[in-house]
Motif scaffolding. Structure first.
Motif, short mmCIF file in Angstrom:
data_model
loop_
_atom_site.label_atom_id
_atom_site.label_comp_id
_atom_site.label_asym_id
_atom_site.label_seq_id
_atom_site.Cartn_x
_atom_site.Cartn_y
_atom_site.Cartn_z
N PRO A 210 0.84 -1.20 0.00
CA PRO A 210 0.00 0.00 0.00
C PRO A 210 0.88 1.25 0.00
O PRO A 210 1.92 1.29 0.65
N PRO A 211 0.47 2.27 -0.74
CA PRO A 211 1.29 3.49 -0.79
C PRO A 211 1.24 4.24 0.53
O PRO A 211 0.27 4.16 1.29
N SER A 212 2.30 4.96 0.80
CA SER A 212 2.34 5.81 1.98
C SER A 212 1.37 6.98 1.83
O SER A 212 0.91 7.29 0.73
N GLU A 213 1.07 7.64 2.94
CA GLU A 213 0.22 8.83 2.85
C GLU A 213 0.87 9.90 1.99
O GLU A 213 0.18 10.61 1.24
N GLU A 214 2.18 10.01 2.07
CA GLU A 214 2.89 10.99 1.23
C GLU A 214 2.73 10.68 -0.25
O GLU A 214 2.48 11.58 -1.06
N ARG A 215 2.84 9.40 -0.60
CA ARG A 215 2.66 8.99 -1.99
C ARG A 215 1.22 9.23 -2.45
O ARG A 215 0.99 9.73 -3.56
N THR A 216 0.25 8.90 -1.60
CA THR A 216 -1.15 9.12 -1.96
C THR A 216 -1.43 10.59 -2.20
O THR A 216 -2.12 10.98 -3.16
N ARG A 299 -5.08 2.28 -9.25
CA ARG A 299 -3.66 2.56 -9.49
C ARG A 299 -2.83 2.19 -8.26
O ARG A 299 -1.72 1.72 -8.38
N GLN A 300 -3.38 2.39 -7.07
CA GLN A 300 -2.62 2.10 -5.87
C GLN A 300 -2.38 0.61 -5.70
O GLN A 300 -1.43 0.19 -5.05
N ASP A 305 5.86 3.42 -4.68
CA ASP A 305 6.58 4.69 -4.58
C ASP A 305 7.87 4.63 -5.39
O ASP A 305 8.92 4.33 -4.88
N ARG A 306 7.79 4.93 -6.67
CA ARG A 306 8.93 4.75 -7.57
C ARG A 306 9.86 5.94 -7.48
O ARG A 306 9.64 6.94 -8.08
#
Length: 306
Positions: A210-216, A299-300, A305-306
Motif C-alpha cells: 500500500p502506498p504511503s500517505e505521502e505517496r497518496t 492505481r494504488q 513509490d517509484r
C-alpha cells in the motif's frame, strides 16, 4: 545486407529495489523476442548497478544521478534506438510473445501511437480491474486502430511508438507521481495519434505494498495538476474546491492541496487545453470512472513509490 535491428526495446526505471528488479530482468532478458533493455537508475543507494553488471551485463544502465520520477522513462526512450518501446516497472515484465504481437499491431496500424496491454497481477495472474474498464472505453473504436481508443493506461503495460512519444513530449514534467499516463494519452490524441487497448498483449505486475500517505497525496496532487494543464478551467476549479472541502477533515487531502498550490503557477504557464472533440470524449471517460468508482484506488493496487 545487414540484418535489421530489433523492433522493440524495453525501458525500466528503478530506485533501491534491487531484488525485485533482478526478478524483472530475469523475465525480460529471457523473452523470445530478445529485446534490448535499458535500466534508468534514479539514484539507487543499494547495489542495483553492481547486480546488473554482474548478472545482466548486456543490459544498458543510465544513471542520471537524481530521481525525476516518470521522467526517467523519457531518458530511456531517448537513449534506446528501437522504433517501438515497451515500459516495465522494476516489479513487472512482459509475457513471452507479447512484444512480438505488439510489433505486429504497430506495424499494421500506422496511426497507432501507443497500445495499452492487458495487465495481470500476482502469482495467480489475476486480471487487473482496469482491463475491463479499458475494454469498455466510451471513446469508441476507430477503423484504423486495432482496439478501443483509451485515454488511460498503466505505464508498466504500454508499448509506444518511439517517434510519437517523443513528438508528444513524453511524460510531462509536472506529473511526477500520478496521472502521467492520462496526460500522455491526451497529448498523443491531440497530435492525431491513437491509443488503443489491445488485450492480446499481456504484461505481468507483482502486487505492490500500500502506498504511503505521502505517496497518496502526491498522486492526488498530480491528477489535479493534469486537470489544470489540459481540462476546462471551471472543471479544474470544481475539483480543486472539492479537495479543499475534503482537506478540512483529511490530512492527506491537505497535503495534496498544498502541493497543488505550489505547482499551480507553473501549470497555468504550461496550460494547453484539449481540442473540443477530445475534451468531449474525456468527459465520457470521466462519466465511466464515476460510474465504476475507478481511478486512484486501482492505481494504488499496482503502483508503488517509484
Amino acid at each position: 545486407m545487414n540484418a535489421p535491428g530489433p523492433a522493440v526495446g524495453v525501458v525500466v526505471a528503478t530506485r533501491d529495489r534491487v531484488e525485485s528488479l533482478a526478478t524483472a530482468l530475469e523475465h525480460l532478458t529471457a523473452l523470445p523476442e530478445r529485446p534490448p533493455v535499458v535500466v534508468v537508475d534514479k539514484g539507487s543507494t543499494d547495489h542495483t548497478r553492481a547486480m546488473i553488471a554482474e548478472r545482466y551485463p548486456h543490459v544498458r544502465v543510465l544513471a542520471p544521478g537524481e530521481d525525476r520520477g516518470p521522467l526517467a522513462r523519457n531518458d530511456g526512450v531517448r537513449a534506446i534506438g528501437t522504433p517501438y518501446v515497451a515500459f516495465s516497472d522494476d516489479d513487472s515484465w512482459w509475457h513471452p510473445g507479447a512484444l512480438a504481437r505488439a510489433t505486429t499491431l504497430l506495424n499494421g496500424h500506422p496511426r497507432l501511437g501507443a497500445l495499452a496491454g492487458q495487465l495481470r497481477v500476482g502469482p495467480a495472474e489475476r486480471p487487473a480491474s482496469l482491463n475491463a474498464t479499458l475494454a469498455a472505453s466510451p471513446v469508441g473504436h476507430a477503423e484504423d486502430l486495432p482496439g478501443p481508443e483509451v485515454y488511460d493506461f498503466l505505464a508498466c503495460a504500454v508499448v509506444v511508438r518511439r517517434g510519437a512519444f517523443l513528438e508528444a513530449g513524453g511524460f510531462h514534467p509536472l506529473a511526477l507521481s500520478g496521472g502521467e499516463e492520462t496526460l500522455l494519452a491526451y497529448d498523443l490524441a491531440a497530435m492525431g495519434w491513437g491509443v488503443s487497448y489491445c488485450p492480446e498483449v499481456v504484461a505481468h505486475h507483482e502486487p505492490a505494498p500500500p502506498p504511503s500517505e505521502e505517496r497518496t497525496a502526491a498522486m492526488r496532487r498530480d491528477e489535479l495538476i493534469g486537470c489544470w494543464l489540459r481540462r476546462p478551467l471551471p472543471l479544474a476549479a470544481r475539483r480543486t474546491a472539492a479537495l479543499l472541502t475534503e482537506g478540512g477533515r483529511d490530512p492527506v487531502a491537505r497535503a495534496a492541496l498544498r502541493g497543488l498550490l505550489a505547482r499551480l503557477p507553473a501549470a497555468l504557464r504550461l496550460r494547453r487545453p484539449l481540442p473540443p472533440w477530445i475534451e468531449e470524449a474525456a468527459r465520457r471517460v470521466d462519466g465511466q470512472r464515476a460510474d465504476e468508482g475507478l481511478g486512484r484506488d486501482e492505481r494504488q493496487v499496482v503502483t508503488h513509490d517509484r
